[in-house]
Enzyme design. Sequence first.
Site, PDB file in Angstrom:
ATOM      1  N   CYS A  92    -138.310  33.981  33.884  1.00 47.74           N
ATOM      2  CA  CYS A  92    -138.344  33.449  32.537  1.00 47.74           C
ATOM      3  C   CYS A  92    -137.342  34.216  31.678  1.00 47.74           C
ATOM      4  O   CYS A  92    -136.570  35.028  32.190  1.00 47.74           O
ATOM      5  CB  CYS A  92    -139.745  33.601  31.938  1.00 47.74           C
ATOM      6  SG  CYS A  92    -141.026  32.751  32.893  1.00 47.74           S
ATOM      7  N   ARG A 143    -140.267  29.740  29.537  1.00 46.28           N
ATOM      8  CA  ARG A 143    -140.847  29.773  30.880  1.00 46.28           C
ATOM      9  C   ARG A 143    -140.103  28.907  31.890  1.00 46.28           C
ATOM     10  O   ARG A 143    -139.771  27.753  31.613  1.00 46.28           O
ATOM     11  CB  ARG A 143    -142.301  29.313  30.837  1.00 46.28           C
ATOM     12  CG  ARG A 143    -142.998  29.476  32.194  1.00 46.28           C
ATOM     13  CD  ARG A 143    -144.387  28.889  32.204  1.00 46.28           C
ATOM     14  NE  ARG A 143    -145.044  29.178  33.486  1.00 46.28           N
ATOM     15  CZ  ARG A 143    -146.018  28.450  34.006  1.00 46.28           C
ATOM     16  NH1 ARG A 143    -146.468  27.386  33.366  1.00 46.28           N
ATOM     17  NH2 ARG A 143    -146.540  28.780  35.176  1.00 46.28           N
ATOM     18  N   LEU A 144    -139.849  29.500  33.060  1.00 48.14           N
ATOM     19  CA  LEU A 144    -139.480  28.767  34.256  1.00 48.14           C
ATOM     20  C   LEU A 144    -140.701  28.830  35.165  1.00 48.14           C
ATOM     21  O   LEU A 144    -141.042  29.884  35.692  1.00 48.14           O
ATOM     22  CB  LEU A 144    -138.262  29.399  34.946  1.00 48.14           C
ATOM     23  CG  LEU A 144    -137.817  28.763  36.266  1.00 48.14           C
ATOM     24  CD1 LEU A 144    -137.375  27.323  36.053  1.00 48.14           C
ATOM     25  CD2 LEU A 144    -136.688  29.566  36.908  1.00 48.14           C
ATOM     26  N   GLU A 166    -141.182  38.256  39.135  1.00 48.15           N
ATOM     27  CA  GLU A 166    -142.278  37.997  40.055  1.00 48.15           C
ATOM     28  C   GLU A 166    -142.868  39.322  40.528  1.00 48.15           C
ATOM     29  O   GLU A 166    -142.140  40.268  40.809  1.00 48.15           O
ATOM     30  CB  GLU A 166    -141.794  37.211  41.293  1.00 48.15           C
ATOM     31  CG  GLU A 166    -141.094  35.900  40.992  1.00 48.15           C
ATOM     32  CD  GLU A 166    -142.011  34.831  40.444  1.00 48.15           C
ATOM     33  OE1 GLU A 166    -143.253  34.992  40.553  1.00 48.15           O
ATOM     34  OE2 GLU A 166    -141.496  33.832  39.903  1.00 48.15           O
ATOM     35  N   ASP A 194    -149.369  35.360  38.503  1.00 50.69           N
ATOM     36  CA  ASP A 194    -149.161  36.806  38.633  1.00 50.69           C
ATOM     37  C   ASP A 194    -149.062  37.455  37.265  1.00 50.69           C
ATOM     38  O   ASP A 194    -149.322  38.651  37.115  1.00 50.69           O
ATOM     39  CB  ASP A 194    -147.919  37.097  39.485  1.00 50.69           C
ATOM     40  CG  ASP A 194    -146.636  36.515  38.926  1.00 50.69           C
ATOM     41  OD1 ASP A 194    -146.711  35.507  38.189  1.00 50.69           O
ATOM     42  OD2 ASP A 194    -145.558  37.035  39.246  1.00 50.69           O
ATOM     43  N   SER A 254    -131.821  35.306  48.607  1.00 58.32           N
ATOM     44  CA  SER A 254    -130.427  35.699  48.782  1.00 58.32           C
ATOM     45  C   SER A 254    -130.312  36.953  49.643  1.00 58.32           C
ATOM     46  O   SER A 254    -131.216  37.797  49.657  1.00 58.32           O
ATOM     47  CB  SER A 254    -129.799  35.970  47.403  1.00 58.32           C
ATOM     48  OG  SER A 254    -128.572  36.648  47.510  1.00 58.32           O
ATOM     49  N   GLY A 255    -129.175  37.093  50.324  1.00 60.21           N
ATOM     50  CA  GLY A 255    -128.899  38.292  51.110  1.00 60.21           C
ATOM     51  C   GLY A 255    -128.237  39.396  50.314  1.00 60.21           C
ATOM     52  O   GLY A 255    -127.801  40.402  50.894  1.00 60.21           O
TER      53      GLY A 255
END
Length: 613
Positions: A2, A50-51, A79, A102, A377-378
């Site tokens: 977010c 917010r996402l 997260e 969360d 993602s790496g």
Amino acid sequence: MCGIAGWVAFSEDLTRRQGDIDAMTETMACRGPDGRGTFVREHGALGHRRLAIIDLPGGAQPMSVHTPAGDIGLVYSGETYNFRELRAELGALGHRFETDSDTEVVLLAYLQWGEALVDRLNGMYAFAIWDDREQKLVMVRDRMGIKPFYYYPTPDGVLFGSEPKAILANPLAGRTVDLDGLREMFAATKQPGWSLWKGMHEVLPGTLVTVDRQGVRERTYWRLSAAEHTDGREETVSRVRELLTDIVDRQLISDVPRCVLLSGGLDSSAITGLAAARLQDSGEQLRTFSVDFADQEQNFVPDEMRATPDSPFVREVAELVRSYHSDVVLDPAELSDPAIRRAVITARDIPAGLGDMDNSLYLLFKAIREQSTVALSGESADEVFGGYRWFHDEVARKADTFPWMAFSTALTGEGRWSIIRPELREQLDLERFVADQYATAVAEVEHLDGESELEHRMRTICHLHLTRFVRTLLDRKDRASMAVGLEVRVPFCDHRLVEYVYNTPWALKTFDGREKSLLRHASKHVLPESVVQRVKSPYPSTQDPGYAAQLQQQSKEILGGDSAVFELIDRRWLERAVALDPVRMDSGDRMGLDRIIDLHTWLELYSPQLQLD
């Protein structure tokens, strides 16, 4: 994931400043397209965009809890990957939950443990808590600095936000950029706490900042520290595999579509293989995305950084794991589009100067967002496992400066500074600035007694990458992805993995005579042999001379106008560069053009007050 913003003012009633709080919050709309809200008390105000990722109907923010002594409000970006374990622990202590998010876990963790909650979190996060009981603001940033977080002290409190633009929307914030700001912008040493804007600071990674009537205080709750490594080779490889498997499992948790960014290199392919294996257990097909350029594979020419094109390796991995794969193919017109450049600079708030690599990343994320909301993602594997070429280059390793600068001055050193107006270049004294930053960074490294000369040096180099170099890349990825409402997760930045591999001796990190030996052997069970053996190749850059030609044309337009950019850059350098043959233009000249166009665009967008004395 977010966008957050807020204001603390102990000599003002913020309930009367709702308009300013709303304006700050709305600058974060791109980070949070799914909802908005504010929490406003007399001296503390929080804003949130917010996402929605977890608990779509129940995770709205700001989130608050009422106590007899006062309300506690929280705005959270990111997260917490261990929220389920924390939820169970808090439930056993008597807490009751109204949502499955969360965010509520973090809020009730603060209610239970206070500021000590930071020691229990595993994740990527930037969050702020206004505690009306104590008239106190608490700001927290994750250990590796994955999520951005800035604050701006005022005479009676502080402004804060996920990005500088949120703070700049408040009338109390100045838009001044002085010589100190410019030094770091051009030198790119990732000076801790730097924001470009005078008076503004980053919340440092692994740091908790409190603001009350006594002022602003910082507390470091996590830092890289030296510890003896006692595991042998097989145990170490096994432990890395175990950690990566657990990390990927946790980071796949989502209530919205997710995918993996796949480049065909070892890092992203390892994440892809582990994620595919996990999803196959539940009958799901993994979605993967790659970026490519029109005709790149057919016309590819090896250079000092890239020996092979990505596409053949991408196809092999996608076929092996049976992912639903999409290539996002870009052409020079898209990469050089001024509108895309403006969007990228607005996302980052700074003129980064990486040109097509920034623009292609933004376009890749924009395309992914049409089908997925979360991407793994790496990123950061090279910093954790020692993958960059300069880790293995004797000259760069022994240089008395940042190794990446010693390896390629065209990318980050003196070659990049040649575009600066000579008088300003003398004022900035970038050589001394870099030397001072390097000395400061090296002094922060903790060592073990009895380390060999090689182990001592390689620990230092690894520390420089994990506390300086990686933070630039994490910020770049976060800003480009959140500009289109995409959450990018970085499994290699899990602090448990970082701590373990950081303390693994260099001899173990390179036990097979290759870079990233530990990662190679820990993940080879999910990879095609071609990828296991592939040499490191960085993020792709277009080789089409049409891109350089477009840069020259845009630069000619700048030369023909009255741009403020000439307060900073050397007009004669630009005149020379626009006359070059774009087919034969080297990477340093092309990067210089990109940097100048970025600076010109940034000055138009932000109208900063340049303080050059």
